[in-house]
Motif scaffolding. Structure first.
Motif, PDB file in Angstrom:
ATOM      1  N   LEU A 157       4.719  11.428  -3.814  1.00 15.01           N
ATOM      2  CA  LEU A 157       3.535  10.591  -4.056  1.00 15.01           C
ATOM      3  C   LEU A 157       2.376  11.685  -4.468  1.00 15.01           C
ATOM      4  O   LEU A 157       1.529  11.556  -5.424  1.00 15.01           O
ATOM      5  CB  LEU A 157       3.057   9.657  -2.958  1.00 15.01           C
ATOM      6  N   ALA A 158       2.217  12.710  -3.708  1.00  5.79           N
ATOM      7  CA  ALA A 158       1.347  13.739  -4.030  1.00  5.79           C
ATOM      8  C   ALA A 158       1.784  14.545  -5.229  1.00  5.79           C
ATOM      9  O   ALA A 158       0.792  14.710  -6.212  1.00  5.79           O
ATOM     10  CB  ALA A 158       1.162  14.784  -2.903  1.00  5.79           C
ATOM     11  N   ALA A 159       2.904  14.849  -5.760  1.00  6.07           N
ATOM     12  CA  ALA A 159       3.256  15.630  -6.957  1.00  6.07           C
ATOM     13  C   ALA A 159       3.175  14.597  -8.176  1.00  6.07           C
ATOM     14  O   ALA A 159       2.751  15.146  -9.203  1.00  6.07           O
ATOM     15  CB  ALA A 159       4.582  15.756  -6.805  1.00  6.07           C
ATOM     16  N   PHE A 160       3.545  13.233  -7.850  1.00  4.50           N
ATOM     17  CA  PHE A 160       3.102  12.116  -8.961  1.00  4.50           C
ATOM     18  C   PHE A 160       1.586  12.212  -9.421  1.00  4.50           C
ATOM     19  O   PHE A 160       1.211  12.294 -10.377  1.00  4.50           O
ATOM     20  CB  PHE A 160       3.476  10.884  -8.545  1.00  4.50           C
ATOM     21  N   LYS A 161       0.831  12.155  -8.129  1.00  8.00           N
ATOM     22  CA  LYS A 161      -0.410  12.284  -8.567  1.00  8.00           C
ATOM     23  C   LYS A 161      -1.005  13.354  -8.862  1.00  8.00           C
ATOM     24  O   LYS A 161      -2.279  13.331  -9.901  1.00  8.00           O
ATOM     25  CB  LYS A 161      -1.298  11.947  -6.995  1.00  8.00           C
ATOM     26  N   GLN A 162      -0.679  14.481  -8.813  1.00  5.64           N
ATOM     27  CA  GLN A 162      -1.088  15.758  -9.291  1.00  5.64           C
ATOM     28  C   GLN A 162      -0.586  15.752 -10.954  1.00  5.64           C
ATOM     29  O   GLN A 162      -1.381  16.273 -11.743  1.00  5.64           O
ATOM     30  CB  GLN A 162      -0.265  16.841  -8.766  1.00  5.64           C
ATOM     31  N   GLN A 163       0.440  14.904 -11.314  1.00  6.61           N
ATOM     32  CA  GLN A 163       0.775  15.185 -12.846  1.00  6.61           C
ATOM     33  C   GLN A 163       0.073  13.855 -13.564  1.00  6.61           C
ATOM     34  O   GLN A 163      -0.249  14.165 -14.678  1.00  6.61           O
ATOM     35  CB  GLN A 163       2.501  14.768 -13.035  1.00  6.61           C
ATOM     36  N   TYR A 164      -0.382  12.722 -12.726  1.00  5.91           N
ATOM     37  CA  TYR A 164      -0.928  11.729 -13.283  1.00  5.91           C
ATOM     38  C   TYR A 164      -2.357  11.480 -12.709  1.00  5.91           C
ATOM     39  O   TYR A 164      -2.292  10.433 -11.840  1.00  5.91           O
ATOM     40  CB  TYR A 164      -0.158  10.405 -13.331  1.00  5.91           C
ATOM     41  N   PRO A 165      -3.345  12.289 -12.533  1.00  8.24           N
ATOM     42  CA  PRO A 165      -4.479  12.246 -11.481  1.00  8.24           C
ATOM     43  C   PRO A 165      -5.347  10.963 -11.853  1.00  8.24           C
ATOM     44  O   PRO A 165      -5.777  10.492 -10.784  1.00  8.24           O
ATOM     45  CB  PRO A 165      -5.152  13.571 -11.989  1.00  8.24           C
ATOM     46  N   SER A 166      -5.343  10.382 -12.983  1.00  2.98           N
ATOM     47  CA  SER A 166      -6.229   9.201 -13.394  1.00  2.98           C
ATOM     48  C   SER A 166      -5.380   7.948 -12.862  1.00  2.98           C
ATOM     49  O   SER A 166      -6.199   6.764 -12.927  1.00  2.98           O
ATOM     50  CB  SER A 166      -6.378   9.219 -14.903  1.00  2.98           C
ATOM     51  N   LEU A 167      -4.056   7.991 -12.829  1.00  2.00           N
ATOM     52  CA  LEU A 167      -3.576   6.807 -11.975  1.00  2.00           C
ATOM     53  C   LEU A 167      -3.498   6.509 -10.566  1.00  2.00           C
ATOM     54  O   LEU A 167      -3.757   7.187  -9.810  1.00  2.00           O
ATOM     55  CB  LEU A 167      -2.023   6.726 -12.186  1.00  2.00           C
ATOM     56  N   GLN A 168      -4.057   5.309 -10.329  1.00  2.00           N
ATOM     57  CA  GLN A 168      -4.219   4.745  -8.565  1.00  2.00           C
ATOM     58  C   GLN A 168      -2.790   4.451  -8.192  1.00  2.00           C
ATOM     59  O   GLN A 168      -1.965   3.952  -9.061  1.00  2.00           O
ATOM     60  CB  GLN A 168      -5.135   3.517  -8.791  1.00  2.00           C
ATOM     61  N   ILE A 169      -2.650   4.573  -7.084  1.00  4.21           N
ATOM     62  CA  ILE A 169      -1.147   4.567  -6.257  1.00  4.21           C
ATOM     63  C   ILE A 169      -1.622   3.488  -5.167  1.00  4.21           C
ATOM     64  O   ILE A 169      -2.305   3.655  -4.387  1.00  4.21           O
ATOM     65  CB  ILE A 169      -0.596   5.662  -6.034  1.00  4.21           C
ATOM     66  N   SER A 170      -0.870   2.494  -5.191  1.00  6.09           N
ATOM     67  CA  SER A 170      -1.324   1.503  -4.034  1.00  6.09           C
ATOM     68  C   SER A 170       0.005   1.017  -3.332  1.00  6.09           C
ATOM     69  O   SER A 170       1.124   0.504  -4.070  1.00  6.09           O
ATOM     70  CB  SER A 170      -1.517   0.025  -4.709  1.00  6.09           C
ATOM     71  N   VAL A 171       0.019   1.440  -2.029  1.00  2.00           N
ATOM     72  CA  VAL A 171       1.397   1.257  -1.354  1.00  2.00           C
ATOM     73  C   VAL A 171       1.386   0.415  -0.128  1.00  2.00           C
ATOM     74  O   VAL A 171       0.444   0.261   0.363  1.00  2.00           O
ATOM     75  CB  VAL A 171       1.728   2.850  -0.690  1.00  2.00           C
ATOM     76  N   GLN A 172       2.228  -0.455  -0.338  1.00  2.00           N
ATOM     77  CA  GLN A 172       2.468  -1.466   0.796  1.00  2.00           C
ATOM     78  C   GLN A 172       3.596  -1.218   1.483  1.00  2.00           C
ATOM     79  O   GLN A 172       4.812  -1.204   1.034  1.00  2.00           O
ATOM     80  CB  GLN A 172       2.446  -2.662  -0.005  1.00  2.00           C
ATOM     81  N   GLY A 173       3.605  -0.954   2.797  1.00  2.00           N
ATOM     82  CA  GLY A 173       4.577  -0.754   3.852  1.00  2.00           C
ATOM     83  C   GLY A 173       5.269  -2.288   4.323  1.00  2.00           C
ATOM     84  O   GLY A 173       4.418  -3.048   4.888  1.00  2.00           O
ATOM     85  N   ASP A 174       6.477  -2.114   4.386  1.00  2.00           N
ATOM     86  CA  ASP A 174       7.135  -3.376   4.821  1.00  2.00           C
ATOM     87  C   ASP A 174       8.669  -3.151   5.032  1.00  2.00           C
ATOM     88  O   ASP A 174       9.053  -2.067   4.576  1.00  2.00           O
ATOM     89  CB  ASP A 174       6.678  -4.731   4.090  1.00  2.00           C
ATOM     90  N   SER A 175       9.506  -3.852   5.578  1.00  2.00           N
ATOM     91  CA  SER A 175      10.789  -3.844   5.661  1.00  2.00           C
ATOM     92  C   SER A 175      11.366  -4.082   4.119  1.00  2.00           C
ATOM     93  O   SER A 175      10.951  -4.536   3.417  1.00  2.00           O
ATOM     94  CB  SER A 175      11.413  -4.991   6.504  1.00  2.00           C
ATOM     95  N   ALA A 176      12.742  -3.370   4.019  1.00  2.00           N
ATOM     96  CA  ALA A 176      13.207  -3.620   2.696  1.00  2.00           C
ATOM     97  C   ALA A 176      13.359  -5.170   2.453  1.00  2.00           C
ATOM     98  O   ALA A 176      13.255  -5.274   1.236  1.00  2.00           O
ATOM     99  CB  ALA A 176      14.620  -2.876   2.949  1.00  2.00           C
TER     100      ALA A 176
END
Length: 305
Positions: free
Chosen positions: A110-129
């Motif tokens: 996620l950190a590497a993705f954000k570095q490549q696409y700094p303007s994109l927002q990342i929304s993560v939702q944690g849950d079971s598969a």
């Protein structure tokens, strides 16, 4: 010939005449007639038959209309693709992650993705598969990590095959073993994930197939709690190897014989077009995993002394 001429030509064909087409296009009928005459001269063919003040496509006109529609459709698609590329300047990636992967596998990605696409927002939702799969199917989230088998209603990309290992206290009688039969491990008091979690389903399925009557000492949806309970000698916890080995010296890690593996996929609803931001994330994840597996194979082939 230009796109403007093609649009004029198709509007006349669809309206069935120059007058209506000129009104819809907000241009003078004489200008429309001149544009079509020029187009016919360039093609060397009559596109419309003009008999008894009625306008109809000639055979050549019908063929040209078919191709003109294809050309304009392709141009529209190209414009949409360019707009989508530009939209990577802004957008949101909404992804569901399982707890263990979100703690031990995804932070760097996620950190590497954000570095490549700094303007994109990342929304993560944690849950079971299982819950992530349900939320993808109902449209609550765009995509997410699922485990085991991929249902028919989802498209997916395989991302990870990770071993499931047993964790026990370092003072546990079994702690000195690197590998033990499944039956011996499953005969111990178990620290289980709650129903619906992929590892719980695997353990229950193995126990059922091998006729082992398991005893659950405790259950939780918090993997770190299960690991700590194993550390406190309450029983055996089954975790992904990356989570079990992520904090060395806390617990003893034992492989099952035969070994247990769990496949993970990034999945999204079938026949649903991913947004440019989400597609960028899937492509980035696939690229990062190619490098991950390459390094992993190298470490297994040439282990450090």
């Amino acid at each position: 010939m230009d796109l403007r001429q093609l649009k004029f030509f198709l509007e006349i064909a669809d309206c069935g005449g120059f007058t209506k087409a000129a009104e819809k296009l907000f241009i003078a009928q004489s200008a429309l007639s001149t544009a079509i005459k020029k187009l016919e001269e360039e093609l060397g063919a009559e596109l419309f038959s003009r008999q008894n003040k009625r306008i109809a496509l000639t055979y050549e006109g019908e063929i040209f209309a078919l191709r003109a529609r294809e050309i304009l459709k392709s141009v529209d698609s190209a414009g949409q693709e360019i707009a989508e590329l530009k939209s990577l300047i802004k957008g949101e990636v909404r992804v569901g992650l399982t707890p263990m992967l979100s703690s031990f596998f995804f932070p760097k990605i996620l950190a590497a993705f954000k570095q490549q696409y700094p303007s994109l927002q990342i929304s993560v939702q944690g849950d079971s598969a299982w819950n992530i799969q349900r939320k993808i199917e109902t449209g609550e989230i765009d995509m997410g990590i699922i485990a085991g088998e991929v249902p028919d209603g989802l498209d997916s990309h395989h991302i990870l095959r990770e071993e499931v290992v047993a964790c026990v206290s370092r003072s546990h009688p079994l702690a000195g073993n690197r590998k033990l039969p499944r039956k011996k491990l499953l005969s111990q008091p178990l620290l289980q994930f709650k129903a619906g979690y992929a590892i719980r389903e695997i353990i229950d399925d193995i126990a059922r197939k091998e006729g082992i009557g398991t005893v659950t000492a405790a259950e939780s949806n918090i993997f770190s709690l299960l690991k700590n309970l194993a550390k406190e000698e309450l029983g055996v916890a089954f975790l992904l190897k990356m989570a079990a080995s992520g904090t060395p010296n806390e617990v003893a890690v034992i492989s099952c014989d035969p070994q247990i593996y769990l496949n993970h996929f990034i999945a999204w609803k079938k026949n649903t077009r991913l947004s440019p931001a989400n597609r960028a994330f899937v492509d980035f994840l696939a690229s990062e995993l190619d490098e991950y597996y390459m390094l992993k194979r190298a470490a297994e082939t040439f282990p450090l002394p």
